[in-house]
Design an enzyme around this catalytic site. Structure first.
Site, PDB file in Angstrom:
ATOM      1  N   PRO A  87       0.818  -1.207   0.000  1.00 63.80           N
ATOM      2  CG  PRO A  87      -0.183  -1.146   2.107  1.00 63.80           C
ATOM      3  CD  PRO A  87       0.610  -2.017   1.195  1.00 63.80           C
ATOM      4  CD  GLU A 114       0.803  -5.189  10.470  1.00 63.20           C
ATOM      5  OE1 GLU A 114      -0.166  -5.954  10.599  1.00 63.20           O
ATOM      6  OE2 GLU A 114       0.691  -3.987  10.192  1.00 63.20           O
ATOM      7  NE  ARG A 156      -6.475  -5.792 -21.593  1.00 71.15           N
ATOM      8  CZ  ARG A 156      -6.491  -4.634 -22.251  1.00 71.15           C
ATOM      9  NH1 ARG A 156      -5.612  -3.681 -21.925  1.00 71.15           N
ATOM     10  NH2 ARG A 156      -7.343  -4.419 -23.231  1.00 71.15           N
ATOM     11  CG  ASP A 171      -6.633  -0.906 -23.232  1.00 75.17           C
ATOM     12  OD1 ASP A 171      -7.694  -1.509 -23.432  1.00 75.17           O
ATOM     13  OD2 ASP A 171      -5.584  -1.440 -22.895  1.00 75.17           O
TER      14      ASP A 171
HETATM   15  C1  LIG Z   1      -3.257  -4.563   6.171  1.00 75.22           C
HETATM   16  N1  LIG Z   1      -1.857  -4.790   6.569  1.00 75.22           N
HETATM   17  C2  LIG Z   1      -1.390  -3.778   7.508  1.00 75.22           C
HETATM   18  C3  LIG Z   1      -1.124  -2.434   6.849  1.00 75.22           C
HETATM   19  C4  LIG Z   1      -0.174  -2.592   5.678  1.00 75.22           C
HETATM   20  C5  LIG Z   1      -0.695  -3.665   4.711  1.00 75.22           C
HETATM   21  C6  LIG Z   1      -0.945  -4.969   5.434  1.00 75.22           C
HETATM   22  C7  LIG Z   1      -1.497  -6.013   4.479  1.00 75.22           C
HETATM   23  N2  LIG Z   1      -0.541  -6.312   3.410  1.00 75.22           N
HETATM   24  C8  LIG Z   1       0.537  -7.121   3.608  1.00 75.22           C
HETATM   25  C9  LIG Z   1       1.222  -7.192   2.407  1.00 75.22           C
HETATM   26  C10 LIG Z   1       0.536  -6.404   1.457  1.00 75.22           C
HETATM   27  C11 LIG Z   1       0.752  -6.079   0.111  1.00 75.22           C
HETATM   28  C12 LIG Z   1      -0.118  -5.213  -0.532  1.00 75.22           C
HETATM   29  C13 LIG Z   1      -1.196  -4.650   0.161  1.00 75.22           C
HETATM   30  C14 LIG Z   1      -2.070  -3.637  -0.507  1.00 75.22           C
HETATM   31  N3  LIG Z   1      -3.092  -3.048   0.162  1.00 75.22           N
HETATM   32  N4  LIG Z   1      -3.673  -2.143  -0.654  1.00 75.22           N
HETATM   33  C15 LIG Z   1      -3.056  -2.120  -1.854  1.00 75.22           C
HETATM   34  N5  LIG Z   1      -3.389  -1.296  -2.913  1.00 75.22           N
HETATM   35  C16 LIG Z   1      -2.024  -3.067  -1.796  1.00 75.22           C
HETATM   36  C17 LIG Z   1      -1.181  -3.327  -2.911  1.00 75.22           C
HETATM   37  N6  LIG Z   1      -0.553  -3.489  -3.878  1.00 75.22           N
HETATM   38  C18 LIG Z   1      -1.451  -4.989   1.499  1.00 75.22           C
HETATM   39  C19 LIG Z   1      -0.572  -5.854   2.127  1.00 75.22           C
END
Ligand SMILES: CN1CCCC[C@@H]1Cn1ccc2ccc(-c3n[nH]c(N)c3C#N)cc21
Length: 241
Positions: A87, A114, A156, A171
């Site tokens: 994220p 995490e 794609r 697209d």
């Molecule tokens: C919730 N939990 C604590 C807070 C930090 C994230 C963790 C969960 N988590 C662990 C690995 C991981 C990888 C991607 C994502 C992700 N969330 N939203 C996106 N757009 C993502 C992408 N691309 C979440 C992930």
């Protein structure tokens, strides 16, 4: 030669859809190769531990670096881009998908808990490009869904995967605008009629109408995209819309 996609995850079954439909056919035709690996194969304890408590305290657990390094040393061809969904990543875009589709392949590291010890991405950057990317401003429980999204966006664009090349060229986001509404038969449906211009056979008028619809929709739903358009992308008249 085929585009090689490799995914390392603690939930390999989550990536099963990669073998279906579009990707399935492309894989059968040798356009793309997909390999999904279980990170726990590179653990060395009886409990196959992949996580541990975070240094500095805080909630949850962090994924240990050593299993990741062992997995990546084995599966990542030298110089291959490592994509790490997070994220906290740069926004994943169509431009990235196009850039990656021109490379020989990709390795995806799916985090859970995490996230992954930061040193894994730092260490991996010594052996090739590493892209820490996010698919959107919402929080998921792990990287697997993001990998499904990015694999679909990239594959794609591979030559030969999508039959109708035009649909890829035109697209949404290809010209920087959202695509407008689409219609098919019947012309009149439950009191809703297809815009008459589309039935007129006047291809110039249809092209103008479609462009205007894209502009209006982009202005309404994604004004940020309008700000990003290159100089001269819009005529003076279009700017007034
Ligand atoms: C919730 N939990 C604590 C807070 C930090 C994230 C963790 C969960 N988590 C662990 C690995 C991981 C990888 C991607 C994502 C992700 N969330 N939203 C996106 N757009 C993502 C992408 N691309 C979440 C992930």
């Amino acid at each position: 030669s085929s585009f090689l996609i490799q995914v390392v995850t603690i939930f390999p079954e989550y990536l099963a859809p990669l073998r279906q439909s579009l990707l399935g056919k492309a894989a059968e035709r040798g356009l793309v190769d997909i390999a999904v690996h279980d990170l726990r194969a590179w653990t060395d304890d009886v409990h196959r531990t992949v996580d541990d408590a975070p240094y500095g305290g805080g909630p949850g657990m962090v994924m240990r670096p050593e299993p990741w390094a062992r997995a990546l040393e084995e599966v990542r061809p030298p110089g291959t881009r490592l994509v790490v969904p997070t994220p906290a990543g740069r926004p994943f875009t169509q431009a990235m998908a196009a850039e990656w589709a021109a490379e020989p392949g990709l390795v995806f590291a799916c985090g859970r808990y995490e996230g992954i010890d930061q040193r894994v991405a730092d260490w991996a950057a010594e052996a090739g490009p590493v892209s820490e990317v996010s698919i959107g401003d919402y929080v998921l429980a792990g990287g697997e869904s993001a990998v499904l999204v990015m694999v679909e966006a990239v594959t794609r664009l591979l030559p030969g995967v999508v039959g109708n090349r035009e649909s890829v060229e035109f697209d949404s986001h290809a010209d920087g605008l959202l695509e407008g509404p689409s219609y098919t038969r019947p012309a009149s449906w439950r009191g809703h009629d297809v815009p008459p211009v589309l039935l007129s056979g006047d291809h110039a008028a249809i092209a103008r109408w479609r462009r205007e619809q894209s502009l209006r929709r982009t202005a309404a739903r994604r004004p940020d995209l309008l700000l990003r358009l290159p100089e001269g992308a819009l005529t003076e008249a279009e700017r007034q819309l």
